[in-house]
Design an enzyme around this catalytic site. Structure first.
Site, PDB file in Angstrom:
ATOM      1  N   ILE A  76      10.816  49.423 139.664  1.00 25.37           N
ATOM      2  CA  ILE A  76      10.275  48.567 140.712  1.00 25.37           C
ATOM      3  C   ILE A  76       9.140  49.361 141.340  1.00 25.37           C
ATOM      4  O   ILE A  76       9.298  50.531 141.693  1.00 25.37           O
ATOM      5  CB  ILE A  76      11.351  48.184 141.752  1.00 25.37           C
ATOM      6  CG1 ILE A  76      10.751  47.271 142.842  1.00 25.37           C
ATOM      7  CG2 ILE A  76      12.041  49.387 142.347  1.00 25.37           C
ATOM      8  CD1 ILE A  76      11.800  46.708 143.805  1.00 25.37           C
ATOM      9  N   SER A  77       7.981  48.760 141.416  1.00 20.96           N
ATOM     10  CA  SER A  77       6.775  49.487 141.817  1.00 20.96           C
ATOM     11  C   SER A  77       6.865  49.998 143.246  1.00 20.96           C
ATOM     12  O   SER A  77       7.579  49.451 144.099  1.00 20.96           O
ATOM     13  CB  SER A  77       5.543  48.588 141.679  1.00 20.96           C
ATOM     14  OG  SER A  77       5.267  48.311 140.330  1.00 20.96           O
ATOM     15  N   GLN A  78       6.107  51.040 143.511  1.00 15.26           N
ATOM     16  CA  GLN A  78       5.951  51.577 144.855  1.00 15.26           C
ATOM     17  C   GLN A  78       5.409  50.477 145.770  1.00 15.26           C
ATOM     18  O   GLN A  78       4.456  49.782 145.421  1.00 15.26           O
ATOM     19  CB  GLN A  78       4.976  52.750 144.802  1.00 15.26           C
ATOM     20  CG  GLN A  78       4.684  53.407 146.127  1.00 15.26           C
ATOM     21  CD  GLN A  78       3.639  54.499 145.988  1.00 15.26           C
ATOM     22  OE1 GLN A  78       3.184  54.801 144.898  1.00 15.26           O
ATOM     23  NE2 GLN A  78       3.258  55.095 147.105  1.00 15.26           N
TER      24      GLN A  78
END
Length: 220
Positions: free
Chosen positions: A70-72
């Site tokens: 899950i992206s920053q």
């Protein structure tokens, strides 16, 4: 906040941590109030394994299923701000992943068409987004390099995995006046934005280095 979220775990502690996260993202330079409000609204901890819940509102990427991440949050906010989403925009998202970026786009009122190359994630995220009340127009299990010509052209295109080269098929599915934001590179990617000026002309801008999981070609 979506009504169905009241049935799930989202308490005052989570909301307070979201506000702290928004403050961090603002300090890093994101100024679009609509984007910041979306980050402040969406319970990121629900998109992650419960073992990572205490870390959900750190400004970091974390593992999810199928060896993806899950992206920053800053990266999500930064890409979204570059797109300049307006309500009713048709948006093609390459890399549904956990569905967090999808939810941000939906929260902004976009009509989202999202493609995921990992079948496990596609199945899991399709059900989860429905459960929490975010309903993209269409989700697909398929090869993101090919885009989604059946629904093209799109107002905006966002790629949430690192592309070693520019997928020209995606550029061709962008409306004149539309924007595509894509991280390009192998080990380290350069965040790149293309704006379509005509059938054959595109403006290109680069916005520094990021790290993404790779966008795989011909996976499916």
């Amino acid at each position: 906040m979506k009504k169905l979220l009241t049935l799930l775990r989202d308490n005052f502690r989570h909301k307070g941590k979201r506000q702290q996260l928004v403050n961090i993202i603002k300090e890093k330079g994101v100024t679009d109030k609509k984007v910041l409000d979306a980050i402040n609204t969406i319970p990121r901890h629900l998109f992650m394994d419960s073992s990572f819940e205490d870390h959900a509102y750190q400004d970091k990427a974390f593992p999810i299923a199928a060896d993806q991440t899950i992206s920053q949050p800053y990266t999500v906010a930064f890409q979204t701000e570059l797109l300049e989403i307006t309500r009713e925009d048709t948006v093609l998202e390459i890399g549904t992943g956990s569905g967090y970026q999808t939810a941000v786009l939906c929260e902004l009122g976009a009509k989202v068409y999202s493609i995921e190359r990992q079948r496990e994630l596609y199945r899991k995220t399709s059900k989860f987004l429905q459960k929490i009340g975010y309903r993209p127009k269409q989700l697909s299990f398929g090869d993101g390099y090919k885009g989604w010509p059946e629904y093209a052209p799109f107002d905006k295109i966002i790629v949430t995995a690192g592309a070693p080269f520019l997928p020209k098929k995606l550029l061709g599915q962008l409306k004149i006046g539309g924007r595509m934001v894509i991280p390009i590179g192998k080990d380290v990617q350069i965040m790149t934005m293309f704006t379509r000026k005509s059938d054959t002309e595109f403006n290109k801008k680069e916005f520094g280095n990021f790290r993404f999981v790779p966008l795989l070609e011909d996976k499916n």
